[in-house]
Scaffold this motif. Structure first.
Motif, PDB file in Angstrom:
ATOM      1  N   CYS A  30     -62.486  27.877  24.637  1.00 46.23           N
ATOM      2  CA  CYS A  30     -62.530  29.152  23.687  1.00 46.23           C
ATOM      3  C   CYS A  30     -64.142  29.479  23.720  1.00 46.23           C
ATOM      4  CB  CYS A  30     -62.188  28.663  22.506  1.00 46.23           C
ATOM      5  SG  CYS A  30     -60.484  28.575  22.489  1.00 46.23           S
ATOM      6  N   PRO A  31     -64.566  30.745  23.812  1.00 48.90           N
ATOM      7  CA  PRO A  31     -65.890  31.087  23.395  1.00 48.90           C
ATOM      8  C   PRO A  31     -66.490  30.557  22.145  1.00 48.90           C
ATOM      9  CG  PRO A  31     -64.771  32.982  24.684  1.00 48.90           C
ATOM     10  CD  PRO A  31     -63.701  31.784  24.093  1.00 48.90           C
ATOM     11  N   ASN A  32     -67.551  29.923  22.043  1.00 50.22           N
ATOM     12  CA  ASN A  32     -68.023  29.479  20.677  1.00 50.22           C
ATOM     13  C   ASN A  32     -67.458  28.384  20.145  1.00 50.22           C
ATOM     14  OD1 ASN A  32     -70.377  31.158  20.722  1.00 50.22           O
ATOM     15  ND2 ASN A  32     -68.947  32.932  20.223  1.00 50.22           N
ATOM     16  N   CYS A  33     -66.652  27.655  20.982  1.00 44.85           N
ATOM     17  CA  CYS A  33     -65.809  26.437  20.461  1.00 44.85           C
ATOM     18  C   CYS A  33     -66.972  25.491  19.989  1.00 44.85           C
ATOM     19  CB  CYS A  33     -65.247  25.472  21.794  1.00 44.85           C
ATOM     20  SG  CYS A  33     -64.433  23.961  21.173  1.00 44.85           S
ATOM     21  N   PHE A  34     -66.449  25.194  18.697  1.00 42.87           N
ATOM     22  CA  PHE A  34     -67.574  24.005  17.872  1.00 42.87           C
ATOM     23  C   PHE A  34     -67.593  22.738  18.530  1.00 42.87           C
ATOM     24  CE2 PHE A  34     -63.466  22.261  16.578  1.00 42.87           C
ATOM     25  CZ  PHE A  34     -63.809  20.865  16.194  1.00 42.87           C
ATOM     26  N   ASP A 134     -52.360  25.602  14.722  1.00 47.54           N
ATOM     27  CA  ASP A 134     -52.339  26.232  16.134  1.00 47.54           C
ATOM     28  C   ASP A 134     -53.151  27.754  16.102  1.00 47.54           C
ATOM     29  OD1 ASP A 134     -50.664  28.432  14.888  1.00 47.54           O
ATOM     30  OD2 ASP A 134     -49.179  28.332  16.697  1.00 47.54           O
ATOM     31  N   GLY A 135     -53.344  28.025  17.463  1.00 50.40           N
ATOM     32  CA  GLY A 135     -54.095  29.245  17.976  1.00 50.40           C
ATOM     33  C   GLY A 135     -55.653  28.866  18.347  1.00 50.40           C
ATOM     34  N   GLU A 136     -55.882  29.522  19.385  1.00 48.63           N
ATOM     35  CA  GLU A 136     -57.362  29.225  19.741  1.00 48.63           C
ATOM     36  C   GLU A 136     -58.196  29.994  18.603  1.00 48.63           C
ATOM     37  OE1 GLU A 136     -58.089  33.039  22.911  1.00 48.63           O
ATOM     38  OE2 GLU A 136     -57.255  31.074  23.661  1.00 48.63           O
ATOM     39  N   PHE A 137     -59.446  29.389  18.714  1.00 52.07           N
ATOM     40  CA  PHE A 137     -60.643  30.069  17.821  1.00 52.07           C
ATOM     41  C   PHE A 137     -60.978  31.329  18.526  1.00 52.07           C
ATOM     42  CE2 PHE A 137     -65.220  30.780  17.496  1.00 52.07           C
ATOM     43  CZ  PHE A 137     -65.300  30.820  15.808  1.00 52.07           C
ATOM     44  N   VAL A 138     -61.143  32.119  17.704  1.00 54.81           N
ATOM     45  CA  VAL A 138     -61.349  33.612  17.935  1.00 54.81           C
ATOM     46  C   VAL A 138     -62.574  33.984  17.466  1.00 54.81           C
ATOM     47  CG1 VAL A 138     -60.723  35.935  18.449  1.00 54.81           C
ATOM     48  CG2 VAL A 138     -59.105  34.253  18.862  1.00 54.81           C
ATOM     49  N   GLN A 139     -63.787  34.262  17.835  1.00 50.84           N
ATOM     50  CA  GLN A 139     -65.077  34.399  17.078  1.00 50.84           C
ATOM     51  C   GLN A 139     -64.983  35.615  16.353  1.00 50.84           C
ATOM     52  OE1 GLN A 139     -67.926  32.496  17.095  1.00 50.84           O
ATOM     53  NE2 GLN A 139     -68.283  33.949  15.301  1.00 50.84           N
ATOM     54  N   ASP A 140     -64.280  36.948  16.901  1.00 53.51           N
ATOM     55  CA  ASP A 140     -64.319  38.201  15.856  1.00 53.51           C
ATOM     56  C   ASP A 140     -63.513  38.016  14.876  1.00 53.51           C
ATOM     57  OD1 ASP A 140     -65.830  39.294  17.771  1.00 53.51           O
ATOM     58  OD2 ASP A 140     -64.012  40.349  18.837  1.00 53.51           O
ATOM     59  N   LYS A 141     -62.792  36.990  14.617  1.00 54.48           N
ATOM     60  CA  LYS A 141     -61.950  36.595  13.431  1.00 54.48           C
ATOM     61  C   LYS A 141     -62.222  35.131  12.538  1.00 54.48           C
ATOM     62  CE  LYS A 141     -57.795  38.703  15.608  1.00 54.48           C
ATOM     63  NZ  LYS A 141     -56.320  38.692  15.678  1.00 54.48           N
ATOM     64  N   TYR A 142     -63.486  34.997  13.123  1.00 58.03           N
ATOM     65  CA  TYR A 142     -64.241  33.989  12.362  1.00 58.03           C
ATOM     66  C   TYR A 142     -64.211  34.134  10.759  1.00 58.03           C
ATOM     67  CZ  TYR A 142     -67.953  30.728  10.777  1.00 58.03           C
ATOM     68  OH  TYR A 142     -68.575  29.702  10.262  1.00 58.03           O
ATOM     69  N   GLY A 150     -60.912  27.931  11.674  1.00 59.48           N
ATOM     70  CA  GLY A 150     -62.162  28.656  11.896  1.00 59.48           C
ATOM     71  C   GLY A 150     -61.807  30.219  11.703  1.00 59.48           C
ATOM     72  N   SER A 151     -60.700  30.712  12.429  1.00 56.63           N
ATOM     73  CA  SER A 151     -60.519  32.131  12.450  1.00 56.63           C
ATOM     74  C   SER A 151     -59.030  32.303  11.724  1.00 56.63           C
ATOM     75  CB  SER A 151     -60.533  32.483  13.904  1.00 56.63           C
ATOM     76  OG  SER A 151     -59.840  31.844  14.853  1.00 56.63           O
ATOM     77  N   SER A 152     -59.089  33.641  11.572  1.00 51.79           N
ATOM     78  CA  SER A 152     -57.793  33.918  10.808  1.00 51.79           C
ATOM     79  C   SER A 152     -56.583  34.130  11.489  1.00 51.79           C
ATOM     80  CB  SER A 152     -58.172  35.490  10.108  1.00 51.79           C
ATOM     81  OG  SER A 152     -58.254  36.342  11.242  1.00 51.79           O
TER      82      SER A 152
END
Length: 182
Positions: A30-34, A134-142, A150-152
């Motif tokens: 995922c982009p910007n994964c922590f 569940d669900g991948e981290f999405v920077q636009d929904k951070y 981390g994301s909605s």
């Protein structure tokens, strides 16, 4: 299996005070994964019997609510196979402690159905999980105001209630935290 790190007395990755195991290995990227360093399955140290015992011992105090599994990706097939005997032992030796698991996979489409989060041990693995984020981290929904994610787009699923209902039931946080106005 390797693990990236273990956090003891962690309050960020699930309800209450927990021990958090960060496994190595993730194909999602995922982009910007922590924790991008843990994408490599060979990163960190081997998950030995001594490490497992140390984690189980850390769960003994009454103030520890349970174990959280993060990554990397705990639901990579290799990691599920390695973690299943361990989480079975945690449940047997630490009754009353909860197990939270974080995955970038979507439960309905990539875990319950054939997908990147499913293998021959998945159904049994999920039987030991109390809460699945569940669900991948999405920077636009951070969203920094969200607890335990981390994301909605990410969901916190009460797996015990989900199994009983036969459909997704979201975990309910303590109402004091719902409006962020303590």
């Amino acid at each position: 299996m390797n693990y990236a790190t273990i956090k003891y007395c962690d309050i960020a990755n699930g309800e209450g005070v927990r021990t958090s195991l960060f496994v190595s290995g993730c194909r999602r990227h995922c982009p910007n994964c922590f924790n991008a360093v843990a994408w490599d399955f060979n990163y960190g140290a081997p998950f030995t019997d001594a490490v497992k015992e140390q984690i189980i011992e850390s769960l003994a105090p009454g103030y520890i609510n349970g174990l959280s599994l993060l990554g990397g990706e705990p639901l990579e097939p290799e990691n599920q196979r390695a973690l299943l005997p361990f989480i079975k032992e945690v449940k047997a030796r630490c009754p009353g402690k909860t197990i939270w698991c974080y995955t970038g996979n979507n439960l309905e489409h990539e875990v319950w159905q054939p997908g990147c989060g499913r293998c021959e041990v998945t159904d049994e693995f999920l039987q030991y999980i109390d809460v699945l984020v569940d669900g991948e981290f999405v920077q636009d929904k951070y969203d920094i105001s969200l607890r335990f994610r981390g994301s909605s787009n990410q969901r916190i699923i009460d797996m015990n209630k989900t199994r009983a209902a036969g459909k997704i039931v979201l975990w309910q946080d303590d109402p004091i935290f719902a409006d962020h106005k303590m």
